[in-house]
Design a protein around this motif. Structure first.
Motif, mmCIF file in Angstrom:
data_model
loop_
_atom_site.group_PDB
_atom_site.id
_atom_site.type_symbol
_atom_site.label_atom_id
_atom_site.label_comp_id
_atom_site.label_asym_id
_atom_site.label_seq_id
_atom_site.Cartn_x
_atom_site.Cartn_y
_atom_site.Cartn_z
ATOM 1 N N GLY A 40 84.185 87.138 0.633
ATOM 2 C CA GLY A 40 84.354 88.428 1.291
ATOM 3 C C GLY A 40 83.647 88.456 2.634
ATOM 4 O O GLY A 40 83.204 87.432 3.155
ATOM 5 N N ILE A 41 83.538 89.645 3.178
ATOM 6 C CA ILE A 41 82.872 89.861 4.457
ATOM 7 C C ILE A 41 81.592 90.638 4.184
ATOM 8 O O ILE A 41 81.624 91.706 3.574
ATOM 9 C CB ILE A 41 83.767 90.671 5.422
ATOM 10 N N VAL A 42 80.465 90.107 4.631
ATOM 11 C CA VAL A 42 79.174 90.776 4.490
ATOM 12 C C VAL A 42 78.922 91.563 5.770
ATOM 13 O O VAL A 42 79.114 91.045 6.870
ATOM 14 C CB VAL A 42 78.037 89.758 4.262
ATOM 15 N N VAL A 63 90.588 93.714 5.425
ATOM 16 C CA VAL A 63 91.988 94.068 5.175
ATOM 17 C C VAL A 63 92.899 92.913 5.582
ATOM 18 O O VAL A 63 93.793 92.514 4.834
ATOM 19 C CB VAL A 63 92.371 95.371 5.929
ATOM 20 N N ARG A 64 92.673 92.361 6.781
ATOM 21 C CA ARG A 64 93.494 91.233 7.253
ATOM 22 C C ARG A 64 93.336 90.009 6.362
ATOM 23 O O ARG A 64 94.287 89.273 6.144
ATOM 24 C CB ARG A 64 93.149 90.887 8.694
ATOM 25 N N CYS A 67 90.361 90.416 1.347
ATOM 26 C CA CYS A 67 89.152 90.174 0.557
ATOM 27 C C CYS A 67 88.327 91.452 0.467
ATOM 28 O O CYS A 67 88.676 92.478 1.045
ATOM 29 C CB CYS A 67 88.337 89.046 1.179
ATOM 30 N N GLY A 68 87.228 91.377 -0.245
ATOM 31 C CA GLY A 68 86.347 92.520 -0.422
ATOM 32 C C GLY A 68 85.297 92.592 0.666
ATOM 33 O O GLY A 68 85.069 91.640 1.419
ATOM 34 N N LEU A 69 84.646 93.734 0.716
ATOM 35 C CA LEU A 69 83.617 93.993 1.705
ATOM 36 C C LEU A 69 82.294 94.181 0.977
ATOM 37 O O LEU A 69 82.193 95.004 0.064
ATOM 38 C CB LEU A 69 84.002 95.261 2.472
ATOM 39 N N ILE A 70 81.301 93.411 1.361
ATOM 40 C CA ILE A 70 79.971 93.512 0.765
ATOM 41 C C ILE A 70 79.071 94.172 1.805
ATOM 42 O O ILE A 70 78.696 93.546 2.793
ATOM 43 C CB ILE A 70 79.418 92.139 0.341
ATOM 44 N N ILE A 71 78.761 95.443 1.596
ATOM 45 C CA ILE A 71 77.938 96.205 2.531
ATOM 46 C C ILE A 71 76.496 96.097 2.060
ATOM 47 O O ILE A 71 76.191 96.373 0.903
ATOM 48 C CB ILE A 71 78.390 97.676 2.567
ATOM 49 N N ASP A 114 91.113 101.469 1.906
ATOM 50 C CA ASP A 114 92.074 100.369 1.892
ATOM 51 C C ASP A 114 91.478 99.024 1.506
ATOM 52 O O ASP A 114 92.177 98.017 1.507
ATOM 53 C CB ASP A 114 92.730 100.230 3.269
ATOM 54 N N VAL A 115 90.204 98.993 1.194
ATOM 55 C CA VAL A 115 89.551 97.718 0.902
ATOM 56 C C VAL A 115 88.553 97.901 -0.240
ATOM 57 O O VAL A 115 87.849 98.902 -0.298
ATOM 58 C CB VAL A 115 88.860 97.164 2.182
#
Length: 174
Positions: A40-42, A63-64, A67-71, A114-115
């Motif tokens: 994912g994206i951190v 979104v592109r 994958c998931g988003l890790i905040i 959306d993610v």
């Protein structure tokens, strides 16, 4: 706290974590082995304007990339030397309710619908913690906002230190 589950609004399109799994801790429901968050994206997030811009950019990347988003919010931890003048560089947990407030704000944000995403709270050095989360989740990138101001000039910015030491791509959003 390794994971953070938020109460879901009724109009939420996608869950923050998989609720169909057997009930367990937040750690189990959004673990690094979860295929949605693996690679994912951190994104480092503290609620500032530059962090908001970084989050918006990271949402687009997630979104592109499908994958998931890790905040990640790195909470305040103060050295004990501040409190007692001690020699050892131990850390003291200071209650930080900012993560809870940020989590509630993010749960109501339309642009995150959306993610799939998860909010993690960590304590310690921001650069180290972002890189550690990136390693745990085998992240494709780390996104951070740039820091401006006197403290950044004196001690170096988080984004600058992260770019020099990270083992994965780092995107710095102005």
């Amino acid at each position: 706290m390794a994971g953070y589950e938020l109460p879901e609004p009724a109009d939420r399109k996608r869950p923050v974590a998989d609720r169909s799994a057997p009930s367990g801790s937040a750690e189990e429901s959004c673990s690094p082995q979860d295929p949605v968050f693996r690679h994912g994206i951190v994104v480092g997030f503290d609620g500032s304007t530059s962090a908001e811009r970084a989050l918006a950019y990271a949402v687009g990347m997630a979104v592109r990339g499908g994958c998931g988003l890790i905040i990640v919010h790195v909470a305040n931890r103060l050295p004990t030397t501040v409190w007692a003048g001690c020699e050892p560089p131990a850390l003291v947990d200071v209650p930080d309710h900012r993560t809870e407030v940020l989590g509630l704000e993010l749960a109501c944000a339309d642009y995150l619908a959306d993610v799939p995403w998860v909010l993690l709270e960590r304590g310690g050095d921001i650069c180290h913690e972002l890189e550690e989360v990136g390693r745990e989740y085998a992240a494709d990138a780390i996104v951070v906002g740039s820091t401006h101001g006197l403290l950044g000039r004196l001690f170096g910015t988080v984004s600058g230190r992260l770019v020099r030491r990270a083992q994965r791509p780092v995107v710095v959003i102005p």
